[in-house]
Design a protein around this motif. Structure first.
Motif, PDB file in Angstrom:
ATOM      1  N   VAL A   1     -16.798 102.748 -23.252  1.00  0.00           N
ATOM      2  CA  VAL A   1     -15.961 102.540 -22.074  1.00  0.00           C
ATOM      3  C   VAL A   1     -16.443 101.253 -21.405  1.00  0.00           C
ATOM      4  CG1 VAL A   1     -15.437 103.434 -19.776  1.00  0.00           C
ATOM      5  CG2 VAL A   1     -15.504 105.000 -21.734  1.00  0.00           C
ATOM      6  N   ALA A   2     -15.511 100.430 -20.944  1.00  0.00           N
ATOM      7  CA  ALA A   2     -15.886  99.153 -20.334  1.00  0.00           C
ATOM      8  C   ALA A   2     -15.005  98.876 -19.119  1.00  0.00           C
ATOM      9  CB  ALA A   2     -15.761  98.012 -21.341  1.00  0.00           C
ATOM     10  N   CYS A   3     -15.551  98.118 -18.177  1.00  0.00           N
ATOM     11  CA  CYS A   3     -14.809  97.760 -16.964  1.00  0.00           C
ATOM     12  C   CYS A   3     -15.386  96.478 -16.380  1.00  0.00           C
ATOM     13  CB  CYS A   3     -14.873  98.879 -15.927  1.00  0.00           C
ATOM     14  SG  CYS A   3     -16.548  99.351 -15.433  1.00  0.00           S
ATOM     15  N   ILE A   4     -14.619  95.836 -15.532  1.00  0.00           N
ATOM     16  CA  ILE A   4     -15.135  94.666 -14.830  1.00  0.00           C
ATOM     17  C   ILE A   4     -16.177  95.111 -13.811  1.00  0.00           C
ATOM     18  CG2 ILE A   4     -14.569  92.674 -13.386  1.00  0.00           C
ATOM     19  CD1 ILE A   4     -11.698  92.855 -14.468  1.00  0.00           C
ATOM     20  N   VAL A   5     -15.812  96.104 -12.996  1.00  0.00           N
ATOM     21  CA  VAL A   5     -16.698  96.580 -11.924  1.00  0.00           C
ATOM     22  C   VAL A   5     -16.964  98.073 -12.084  1.00  0.00           C
ATOM     23  CG1 VAL A   5     -17.049  96.773  -9.436  1.00  0.00           C
ATOM     24  CG2 VAL A   5     -15.734  94.848 -10.364  1.00  0.00           C
ATOM     25  N   ASP A   6     -18.235  98.430 -12.135  1.00  0.00           N
ATOM     26  CA  ASP A   6     -18.656  99.828 -12.209  1.00  0.00           C
ATOM     27  C   ASP A   6     -19.105 100.273 -10.828  1.00  0.00           C
ATOM     28  OD1 ASP A   6     -19.759 102.312 -12.686  1.00  0.00           O
ATOM     29  OD2 ASP A   6     -21.383 101.578 -13.969  1.00  0.00           O
ATOM     30  N   ARG A   7     -18.308 101.150 -10.202  1.00  0.00           N
ATOM     31  CA  ARG A   7     -18.629 101.672  -8.878  1.00  0.00           C
ATOM     32  C   ARG A   7     -19.014 103.151  -8.945  1.00  0.00           C
ATOM     33  NH1 ARG A   7     -14.449 100.588  -4.323  1.00  0.00           N
ATOM     34  NH2 ARG A   7     -16.215 101.497  -3.222  1.00  0.00           N
ATOM     35  N   SER A   8     -19.360 103.613 -10.138  1.00  0.00           N
ATOM     36  CA  SER A   8     -19.616 105.044 -10.328  1.00  0.00           C
ATOM     37  C   SER A   8     -20.981 105.497  -9.839  1.00  0.00           C
ATOM     38  CB  SER A   8     -19.474 105.400 -11.810  1.00  0.00           C
ATOM     39  OG  SER A   8     -20.509 104.792 -12.581  1.00  0.00           O
ATOM     40  N   SER A   9     -21.883 104.560  -9.590  1.00  0.00           N
ATOM     41  CA  SER A   9     -23.240 104.877  -9.114  1.00  0.00           C
ATOM     42  C   SER A   9     -23.963 105.834 -10.055  1.00  0.00           C
ATOM     43  CB  SER A   9     -23.188 105.482  -7.700  1.00  0.00           C
ATOM     44  OG  SER A   9     -22.533 104.619  -6.809  1.00  0.00           O
ATOM     45  N   GLY A  10     -23.648 105.746 -11.355  1.00  0.00           N
ATOM     46  CA  GLY A  10     -24.318 106.585 -12.337  1.00  0.00           C
ATOM     47  C   GLY A  10     -23.957 108.048 -12.260  1.00  0.00           C
ATOM     48  N   LYS A  11     -22.813 108.386 -11.628  1.00  0.00           N
ATOM     49  CA  LYS A  11     -22.456 109.790 -11.399  1.00  0.00           C
ATOM     50  C   LYS A  11     -21.402 110.310 -12.377  1.00  0.00           C
ATOM     51  CE  LYS A  11     -23.463 109.367  -6.463  1.00  0.00           C
ATOM     52  NZ  LYS A  11     -22.892 109.334  -5.092  1.00  0.00           N
TER      53      LYS A  11
END
Length: 199
Positions: A149-159
């Protein structure tokens, strides 16, 4: 300066482009969750410039191939369409997309390969909900394996519990506050603004 030294590799470069494009805003924002934040990110404003999309697509492709080359790229509509297409172009593989029909994510327009590997590409991943729905939609139509899985911005905070850790160009964790505990509300010079498209 050599080509290697001039190559944009670190997240500060993406952050700079986000700010220059107006995609990263600072102020006092009401999020769709009901929480308040001093930052708001609207990746569509970053991707409206084709050069930004090309740069991000190439950088993500470079990271993806370290896992192996996928046989196709899939994105959820609407947010993942532009960056997914750019990643597929950089990898020289087909690009497919999923879209909602009656509130359910489906692959309506394509018949994906029956084998091989694929990668899901988004603009921003926060909860991972649309990414997971995309994976389920693809798996319902093919036996191909998820490569990553790939994205420009990861805002998931490792959750993210049901997904592999996203490949990203920028990991960020903006502060958010409940309305009753928001320090920005105490500053009368910062009016509350509700951007975005969801009510």
């Amino acid at each position: 300066m050599s080509k290697e030294q001039n190559k944009p590799l670190d997240y500060k470069y993406i952050e700079q482009l986000m700010k220059e494009s107006g995609a990263l805003l600072e102020g006092h924002f009401l999020l769709s969750s009901g929480l308040h934040s001093p930052y708001y990110l609207q990746c569509a404003l970053f991707l409206r410039f084709p050069k930004n999309a090309e740069i991000a697509g190439k950088l993500l492709a470079e990271k993806i191939v370290k896992l192996g080359k996928p046989d196709f790229v899939v994105s959820p509509a609407l947010g993942g369409l532009i960056i997914g297409h750019e990643v597929a172009r950089a990898l020289d593989v087909p690009f497919l997309f999923c879209e909602r029909e009656g509130g359910i994510m489906k692959m309506r327009r394509f018949t994906p390969p029956s084998g091989g590997k694929y990668v899901v590409v988004e603009d921003v991943i926060t909860t991972g909900k649309s990414t997971l729905e995309t994976i389920e939609a693809v798996n319902a139509k093919t036996s191909a394996d998820l490569l990553g899985v790939a994205c420009i911005v990861d805002r998931s905070s490792g959750k993210l519990q049901s997904l592999p850790s996203p490949i990203s160009l920028w990991q960020v964790d903006f502060p958010v506050y409940s309305p009753e505990d928001c320090p920005l509300c105490k500053d009368s010079s910062l009016p509350l603004v509700k951007p975005g498209s969801r009510s």
